[in-house]
Design a protein around this motif. Structure first.
Motif, PDB file in Angstrom:
ATOM      1  N   GLU A   1       0.813  -1.207   0.000  1.00 42.53           N
ATOM      2  CA  GLU A   1       0.000   0.000   0.000  1.00 42.53           C
ATOM      3  C   GLU A   1       0.856   1.271   0.000  1.00 42.53           C
ATOM      4  OE1 GLU A   1      -2.505  -3.295   1.543  1.00 42.53           O
ATOM      5  OE2 GLU A   1      -0.480  -2.569   1.940  1.00 42.53           O
ATOM      6  N   GLU A  35       1.104   4.525  -2.816  1.00 42.12           N
ATOM      7  CA  GLU A  35       1.036   5.949  -2.505  1.00 42.12           C
ATOM      8  C   GLU A  35       2.113   6.736  -3.254  1.00 42.12           C
ATOM      9  OE1 GLU A  35       1.291   6.369   1.678  1.00 42.12           O
ATOM     10  OE2 GLU A  35      -0.640   5.387   2.089  1.00 42.12           O
ATOM     11  N   GLN A  43      -5.626  -3.104   1.280  1.00 39.59           N
ATOM     12  CA  GLN A  43      -6.343  -2.475   2.377  1.00 39.59           C
ATOM     13  C   GLN A  43      -5.922  -1.009   2.411  1.00 39.59           C
ATOM     14  OE1 GLN A  43      -8.662  -4.229   3.881  1.00 39.59           O
ATOM     15  NE2 GLN A  43      -8.037  -6.152   2.881  1.00 39.59           N
ATOM     16  N   VAL A  44      -6.546  -0.224   1.555  1.00 44.04           N
ATOM     17  CA  VAL A  44      -6.131   1.156   1.392  1.00 44.04           C
ATOM     18  C   VAL A  44      -7.374   2.008   1.202  1.00 44.04           C
ATOM     19  CG1 VAL A  44      -5.889   0.944  -1.114  1.00 44.04           C
ATOM     20  CG2 VAL A  44      -4.541   2.674   0.113  1.00 44.04           C
ATOM     21  N   ASP A  45      -7.237   3.263   1.526  1.00 46.45           N
ATOM     22  CA  ASP A  45      -8.348   4.186   1.361  1.00 46.45           C
ATOM     23  C   ASP A  45      -8.657   4.376  -0.125  1.00 46.45           C
ATOM     24  OD1 ASP A  45      -9.316   7.311   1.150  1.00 46.45           O
ATOM     25  OD2 ASP A  45      -9.981   6.342   3.006  1.00 46.45           O
ATOM     26  N   PRO A  46      -9.921   4.421  -0.515  1.00 42.06           N
ATOM     27  CA  PRO A  46     -10.230   4.562  -1.947  1.00 42.06           C
ATOM     28  C   PRO A  46      -9.746   5.862  -2.556  1.00 42.06           C
ATOM     29  CG  PRO A  46     -12.213   4.739  -0.588  1.00 42.06           C
ATOM     30  CD  PRO A  46     -11.118   4.259   0.309  1.00 42.06           C
ATOM     31  N   THR A  47      -9.554   6.898  -1.773  1.00 41.17           N
ATOM     32  CA  THR A  47      -9.031   8.148  -2.339  1.00 41.17           C
ATOM     33  C   THR A  47      -7.598   7.982  -2.833  1.00 41.17           C
ATOM     34  OG1 THR A  47      -8.345   8.842  -0.115  1.00 41.17           O
ATOM     35  CG2 THR A  47     -10.532   9.531  -0.876  1.00 41.17           C
ATOM     36  N   VAL A  48      -6.814   7.123  -2.163  1.00 44.25           N
ATOM     37  CA  VAL A  48      -5.452   6.854  -2.627  1.00 44.25           C
ATOM     38  C   VAL A  48      -5.484   6.167  -3.993  1.00 44.25           C
ATOM     39  CG1 VAL A  48      -3.306   5.649  -2.091  1.00 44.25           C
ATOM     40  CG2 VAL A  48      -4.609   6.734  -0.254  1.00 44.25           C
ATOM     41  N   SER A  56     -12.638  -1.936  -0.643  1.00 44.35           N
ATOM     42  CA  SER A  56     -12.818  -0.484  -0.643  1.00 44.35           C
ATOM     43  C   SER A  56     -13.367   0.046  -1.960  1.00 44.35           C
ATOM     44  CB  SER A  56     -11.481   0.207  -0.324  1.00 44.35           C
ATOM     45  OG  SER A  56     -10.495  -0.159  -1.277  1.00 44.35           O
TER      46      SER A  56
END
Length: 649
Positions: free
Chosen positions: A223, A227, A247-252, A273
């Motif tokens: 992840e 980024e 397992q990461v934020d969808p905005t990333v 996500s």
């Protein structure tokens, strides 16, 4: 007799008579014309000598291998061409180093002899331990490229290695990659995609040197590397991206996708996500989901037909999408038409769905129209039953009746290849009854009594045609009876009750009406007053049952009811040009679905007869003649005992 022209022999300094050349043999004139060929023509000729140098796919070494060639022997042949002259060498180097493959063995008879020579034999160990040839080839390639990095390094665009080699030789792989500035694809170890600490050096080398890389994968644990892609500092030219179990934020993810201006294909696997709100959002604060040519979604239940319809509502996305793969998502067969109606340029669609209950009754109402698309050419409609479903639940027929109804109505006019997980689907599509079980077809037939025959006035040897309706020959009716008409009054009591168990024809069979569009079919409302229109064009149906391992092909034509001959158009399983679809293998489209001739096995199934096509070069297939381009035999190949050596001793 006129005097023959004299020729001065430079080898021994003695005059000799010149023998006229044989027609068709090489001469000085042909050699002069060959020397005048431009460089592009020479490169094309060298590409035919070594075909794997034209491999431009983003697939691994295992998936992009040729089936009927020996890549090492082809590489040896093109290396001999480079020794002819400097002009040939300049043109051949561009071809030979464009796409590099490291193979572990020869796919011909030469491997048997070379394997015996590679063994380090001693007096006490006669068999010896063979050396790792693929590791040695990688070391030699690394030395060659690093000795002349300015001339050879820029030519390399594709670098493919076997699985065990790329997993164990990361140091040699890093040293080789360091001198390849124009590399577009390379086979990397799987642990690198997880950002394991032992592969941090190789990852830093790839991010620093391979700025022109076109395909990358990020799995669970990487992840933080994703980024860095969102910042736009690494891999800005990526065309293919695979995200697996992140397992990461969808905005990333949205920022990373927006930083890749050349992105064409995306594969998302087991990433919770990613939902409908991510792919179809209309917020100005976040970048929009990019327009893609190929989108593969697997194990993403948050994606539904409503979300895909919102994503395809944009003009750029609807015009760009060509390939869509949906597996274990929220898209169901009865909501698939929402996606098809929003993708006017879609060429290939894959739907893998596990059904736990029959198709809802709403699918037979006008609120759920049949499947329709004028652009779809290849359709994978792979519906299977859940593992906990009852074997007597009869779930699959409702889904495949929905598909057959859509096809016969002409909803998919340009469809050429169809893949289903129902072995009997071609029979139902062609209007044939489903094959009866073996006990009902081959069981012992109890002869009827003479009284029952006299009561009906018919003989017991009534034959049935291909549609299951009885055929009454003129000679089969005693006492001068005429052939009866096929009316609704004809029932099973008029035939021998212990004869053939197949039912007589229905009243509408004589009128050309399809029995599957009777009032009992919930999709009869779609067919209209005149019934189904039938298949508009020839359709190749690839089938595979639950207990089968390979795909079988049956061609269904619009004019003919049933055709089991293998065709040539759209036959092979279409491969993914970006190497994302795991169901397609082979960059030359030769490792696709099986196409063969089918014969009955006497039990209601079919026996596949392998074709007599060419196998691997050197395997001596039965072609009925010599090879088109026979490979010259070396002096070592005179020993026929080499083909009988045991490679495992």
């Amino acid at each position: 007799m006129p005097a023959q022209p004299r020729f001065y022999n430079n080898h021994n300094g003695v005059d000799d008579y010149h023998v006229p050349p044989v027609p068709g043999s090489p001469s000085r004139a042909s050699a002069a014309k060959l020397a005048q060929l431009p460089a592009p023509v020479l490169e094309r000729i060298f590409a035919l000598v070594c075909p794997h140098t034209m491999d431009s796919t983003y697939e691994t070494q295992e998936q992009s291998s040729l089936e009927d060639a020996c890549m090492l022997c082809d590489l040896r042949d093109i290396s001999y061409c480079l020794l002819v002259c400097k002009r040939w060498r300049a043109a051949g180097l561009k071809v030979m180093y464009r796409s590099i493959r490291i193979e572990a063995v020869h796919y011909c008879d030469r491997e048997a002899l070379l394997a015996d020579r590679r063994k380090h034999k001693t007096f006490f160990d006669h068999n010896g331990e063979p050396e790792d040839t693929s590791r040695q080839r990688l070391k030699l390639l690394c030395r060659t490229l690093r000795e002349d990095p300015a001339r050879l390094g820029p030519h390399v665009e594709y670098f493919k290695l076997p699985y065990m080699l790329r997993e164990s030789c990361q140091a040699d792989l890093a040293r080789t990659i360091a001198v390849l500035p124009n590399l577009r694809y390379v086979d990397l170890p799987e642990a690198l995609y997880h950002d394991e600490n032992s592969y941090i050096t190789l990852r830093m080398e790839v991010e620093a040197r391979c700025t022109n890389l076109r395909k990358m994968t990020y799995m669970h644990g990487s992840e933080r590397s994703l980024e860095r892609v969102a910042t736009g500092h690494v891999f800005r030219n990526l065309e293919v991206l695979e995200l697996r179990n992140l397992q990461v934020d969808p905005t990333v993810i949205l920022h990373a996708l927006a930083a890749l201006d050349s992105l064409r294909a995306l594969k998302i696997v087991d990433t919770s996500s990613i939902t409908d709100d991510v792919i179809s959002h209309q917020s100005d604060m976040l970048p929009a989901f990019p327009a893609l040519e190929e989108l593969i979604l697997e194990e993403t239940p948050g994606i539904t037909a409503h979300g895909l319809q919102g994503y395809l509502s944009r003009y750029d996305t609807s015009q760009a999408l060509r390939v869509l793969n949906l597996s274990a998502t929220g898209v169901t067969p009865w909501t698939l038409q929402q996606v098809l109606g929003s993708a006017p340029r879609l060429k290939r669609l894959t739907l893998s769905y596990v059904a736990a209950k029959p198709l809802p009754l709403a699918a037979g109402t006008p609120q759920v129209p049949p499947l329709g698309s004028v652009s779809l050419q290849t359709f994978h409609y792979e519906i299977t039953t859940a593992a906990n479903a009852s074997p007597y639940s009869n779930i699959l027929p409702s889904y495949y009746n929905y598909l057959s109804g859509s096809l016969l109505m002409g909803g998919l006019p340009n469809l050429r290849a169809l893949y289903v997980r129902d072995a009997d689907f071609p029979d139902t599509l062609a209007g044939l009854p489903r094959p009866a079980p073996k006990f009902a077809r081959d069981a012992y037939k109890r002869p009827g009594s003479s009284g029952s025959q006299r009561s009906t006035g018919l003989s017991s040897n009534i034959s049935y045609n291909s549609l299951g309706s009885p055929a009454f020959p003129g000679s089969g009716f005693p006492n001068g009876f005429q052939q009866p008409q096929l009316t609704g009054q004809m029932t099973g009591a008029s035939t021998n009750p212990f004869g053939d168990p197949r039912p007589p024809s229905k009243p509408f069979a004589a009128q050309g009406h399809n029995p599957r569009f009777s009032t009992n079919n919930p999709f009869a409302a779609f067919a209209g007053p005149n019934g189904p229109s039938g298949l508009p064009k020839t359709l190749e149906v690839f089938t595979k049952g639950s207990d089968e391992l390979t795909w079988g092909m049956v061609k269904v034509e619009p004019d003919k009811k049933y055709d089991t001959s293998a065709g040539d158009g759209m036959g092979n399983r279409p491969p993914s040009s970006y190497g994302l679809d795991s169901s397609a293998f082979g960059w030359n489209a030769r490792a696709g679905a099986r196409k063969s001739v089918f014969m009955g096995n006497g039990a209601g199934g079919f026996l596949a007869i392998p074709d007599n096509g060419r196998g691997r070069r050197g395997s001596a297939p039965d072609t009925g003649g010599s090879e088109e381009w026979p490979r010259p035999k070396s002096a070592d190949m005179r020993e026929r005992r080499a083909s009988k050596m045991d490679l495992w001793r």
